[in-house]
Design an enzyme around this catalytic site. Structure first.
Site, PDB file in Angstrom:
ATOM      1  N   LYS A  69      15.543   7.888 -89.141  1.00  0.00           N
ATOM      2  CA  LYS A  69      14.756   8.419 -87.921  1.00  0.00           C
ATOM      3  C   LYS A  69      15.637   8.058 -86.627  1.00  0.00           C
ATOM      4  O   LYS A  69      15.650   8.565 -85.762  1.00  0.00           O
ATOM      5  CB  LYS A  69      13.531   7.576 -87.993  1.00  0.00           C
ATOM      6  CG  LYS A  69      12.445   8.174 -88.877  1.00  0.00           C
ATOM      7  CD  LYS A  69      11.195   7.412 -88.482  1.00  0.00           C
ATOM      8  CE  LYS A  69      10.152   7.798 -89.383  1.00  0.00           C
ATOM      9  NZ  LYS A  69       8.786   7.330 -89.435  1.00  0.00           N
ATOM     10  N   ASP A 105       5.203   9.916 -84.214  1.00  0.00           N
ATOM     11  CA  ASP A 105       4.271   8.763 -85.039  1.00  0.00           C
ATOM     12  C   ASP A 105       3.502   8.043 -83.812  1.00  0.00           C
ATOM     13  O   ASP A 105       2.526   7.619 -83.855  1.00  0.00           O
ATOM     14  CB  ASP A 105       5.544   7.786 -85.403  1.00  0.00           C
ATOM     15  CG  ASP A 105       6.064   8.176 -86.773  1.00  0.00           C
ATOM     16  OD1 ASP A 105       5.211   9.145 -87.549  1.00  0.00           O
ATOM     17  OD2 ASP A 105       7.473   7.694 -86.917  1.00  0.00           O
TER      18      ASP A 105
END
Ligand code: ATR
Length: 271
Positions: A69, A105
């Protein structure tokens, strides 16, 4: 599902990735909306090499998961402002060859929470100081919550608090913390260690909201204790589906079929 010479490819890159629920969820969404596309999982070792593949093969979009990420960021052409502040990209959109990174997210956590409670003005205690905590902390602050972080490693917790501009509370002081919302972002309580909870049970008071980002099991010990003490609870499935729904919208420009995606993930979890 028809696969032909026009089928668009989307994928998740991560390591490990074989447990991912993304393929079941996103393929169900493509089918529901009649989009000629497939979503596959790739267990990768090198973020830069994956991005070369995306460019050369014209892969239309990526989900990015642990451990890429942050590593992926330098290989992209553009990064959305919130993703940059969080320091993590979990979504890549390939728009005519230009790759733009996003973080859904944070959005997923917010949507899941807002189903059960309002956020502005609330005092939120976040347990953990990893990537998920950072994403949740940024968006909740942006929405007008007061954020407090607690973490096993004090140094890591304090670094996040400095970045977020928020208060730190040591884990051994949690029993008498005041909170409207408590969010677990650690893996404590995840299968197979389902008897563990990251907080003392007396932290929960009637009227609070407790959210866990773990979805295996759906009802963690943390959530069971909160429910038993009269709290609203939000499980990790909800956040997972909403982050995926936002990815789908970014890739296709179409509102995601959230119910179909939830059913697909529930079915996969029950197998
Ligand atoms: P993610 O990016 O998914 O949030 P991470 O960066 O590995 O994952 O962060 C995991 C978080 O869970 C960290 O805050 C970690 O605490 P430390 O900073 O002290 O390592 C926390 N965590 C993991 N295992 C834990 C445990 N057994 N007890 C308490 N906290 C734990």
């Amino acid at each position: 599902m028809m696969i032909d010479q026009y089928t668009g490819l989307y994928c998740v890159i991560g390591n490990p990735v074989r447990h991912s629920l993304g393929p079941a969820m996103q393929n169900a969404a493509f089918r529901e909306k009649g989009i000629n596309a497939v979503y596959l999982a790739f267990e990768a070792t090198d973020a830069g090499a994956c991005i070369k593949g995306v460019r050369s093969l014209g892969i239309r979009g990526l989900s990015v998961t642990i451990p890429f990420k942050t590593d992926i960021i330098p290989f992209l052409d553009e990064v959305d402002d919130l993703a940059l502040r969080i320091g993590a990209v979990n979504t890549v959109v390939n728009k005519e060859g230009r790759l733009r990174g996003y973080n859904t997210d944070a959005y997923g956590a917010l949507m899941a929470l807002e189903e059960k409670t309002e956020v502005p003005g609330k005092r939120v205690v976040i347990i953990g100081a990893g990537g998920a905590s950072r994403a949740v902390g940024y968006i909740l602050k942006e929405k007008g919550a007061t954020v407090v972080v607690s973490n096993r490693s004090q140094v890591r917790g304090m670094v996040l608090c400095r970045d977020l501009g928020c208060e730190f509370i040591a884990p051994d002081k949690l029993h008498d913390v005041h909170a409207d919302i408590i969010i677990n972002t650690t893996p404590v309580g995840m299968s197979p260690d389902i008897d563990k909870s990251p907080v003392p049970e007396k932290i929960f008071k009637e009227g609070m909201t407790a959210m866990d980002i773990i979805y295996n099991p759906l009802k963690t010990r943390f959530l069971a204790a909160a429910k038993a003490r009269g709290c609203e609870i939000v499980n990790g499935l909800s956040m997972f589906v909403y982050q995926g729904a936002e990815q789908f919208r970014l890739w296709t420009g179409i509102k995601a079929p959230v119910e179909v995606m939830t059913a697909a993930v529930e079915k996969e979890l029950s197998n």
